[in-house]
Design an enzyme around this catalytic site. Structure first.
Site, PDB file in Angstrom:
ATOM      1  N   LYS A  83     -42.034 -19.804  27.879  1.00 48.99           N
ATOM      2  CA  LYS A  83     -42.647 -20.939  27.180  1.00 48.99           C
ATOM      3  C   LYS A  83     -42.561 -22.162  28.091  1.00 48.99           C
ATOM      4  O   LYS A  83     -41.484 -22.494  28.600  1.00 48.99           O
ATOM      5  CB  LYS A  83     -41.841 -21.179  25.911  1.00 48.99           C
TER       6      LYS A  83
HETATM    7  C1  E4P Z   1     -42.634 -23.261  18.080  1.00 49.46           C
HETATM    8  O1  E4P Z   1     -42.601 -22.496  18.995  1.00 49.46           O
HETATM    9  C2  E4P Z   1     -41.579 -24.249  17.787  1.00 49.46           C
HETATM   10  O2  E4P Z   1     -40.339 -23.650  18.048  1.00 49.46           O
HETATM   11  C3  E4P Z   1     -41.538 -24.656  16.349  1.00 49.46           C
HETATM   12  O3  E4P Z   1     -42.568 -24.073  15.593  1.00 49.46           O
HETATM   13  C4  E4P Z   1     -41.316 -26.101  16.110  1.00 49.46           C
HETATM   14  O4  E4P Z   1     -41.275 -26.327  14.717  1.00 49.46           O
HETATM   15  P1  E4P Z   1     -40.736 -27.692  14.100  1.00 49.46           P
HETATM   16  O5  E4P Z   1     -41.760 -28.753  14.319  1.00 49.46           O
HETATM   17  O6  E4P Z   1     -40.551 -27.381  12.638  1.00 49.46           O
HETATM   18  O7  E4P Z   1     -39.446 -28.006  14.798  1.00 49.46           O
END
Ligand code: E4P
Length: 216
Positions: A83
């Site tokens: 990522k």
């Molecule tokens: C995605 O890969 C992120 O880890 C995640 O969806 C972030 O979510 P949040 O905005 O609830 O922290």
């Protein structure tokens, strides 16, 4: 539509993976920090619990170090997806990692223009953050719709991974709009199957069955 768990909680992933319905897992540095485990151990354990893609995020901010971190993470298991953030440096890193056949999830996407660049950089997944857009008064689902439609128009292979999903209505909308994947916290997974009419209906069936003395 694929369902990923957005979690770095080994117990939760292990339990929900027993359904056979979890297609992958996404983590982020905040979730990993809260796990209390070393990052490599965390990712190793998760990759053993699910066969699908497991996103592990780089933490460097410059492309050369992101690439080095990405290569290291990709060696943990064949289902690791690296990522990278949707920055100038992240896009450069995505292009290089993708050219090495490493799966890449480009994260922190908040606009269609960003999603177009990620696709050009060879991203396997683009992660638009729905809930965080909603938090600041925008409509996160409009972005999902824009990306899905535009990728379709240009026959782009990058998969739309709806992220920052906060409740079951987000999942419903993402599915309706044609997102390829939703990544959801365990709490939201449970919201998907729970229904009070299922519970009351089942209780009534069980009561009648027990009274009857019938057996299977
Ligand atoms: C995605 O890969 C992120 O880890 C995640 O969806 C972030 O979510 P949040 O905005 O609830 O922290």
């Amino acid at each position: 539509m694929m369902i990923f768990l957005d979690s770095a909680d080994i117990k939760e992933i292990e339990e929900l993976a027993t359904t056979g319905l979890i297609d992958g897992v996404t983590t982020n540095p905040s979730l990993a920090a809260a796990s209390g485990m070393s990052f490599s151990e965390l990712i190793t354990q998760i990759t053993k619990l699910v066969t699908g893609p497991v996103s592990a995020e780089v933490t460097a901010l410059d492309a050369p170090t992101m690439i080095a971190q990405g290569r290291k993470l990709a060696k943990i298991a064949s289902n690791v997806t690296v990522k990278v953030p949707l920055t100038f440096e992240g896009l450069k890193a995505c292009k290089v990692l993708a050219s090495e056949d490493i799966l890449v999830n480009v994260t922190l996407c908040f606009s269609l223009n960003q999603a177009i660049l990620a696709a050009k950089a060879g991203a396997t997944f683009i992660s638009p953050f729905v809930g965080r857009l909603d938090d600041c008064g925008a409509d996160g689902m409009n972005l999902i719709e824009d990306i899905v439609n535009t990728y379709e128009k240009y026959e782009i292979d990058t998969l739309v991974l709806a992220a920052s999903i906060r409740h079951s209505q987000h999942v419903y909308e993402a599915a309706r709009l044609g997102a390829d994947v939703v990544t959801i916290p365990g709490k939201v997974f449970r919201q998907l199957y729970n229904h009070p009419l299922t519970d009351s209906g089942l209780a009534a069936f069980m009561k009648d069955w027990q009274k009857s003395g019938l057996k299977i």
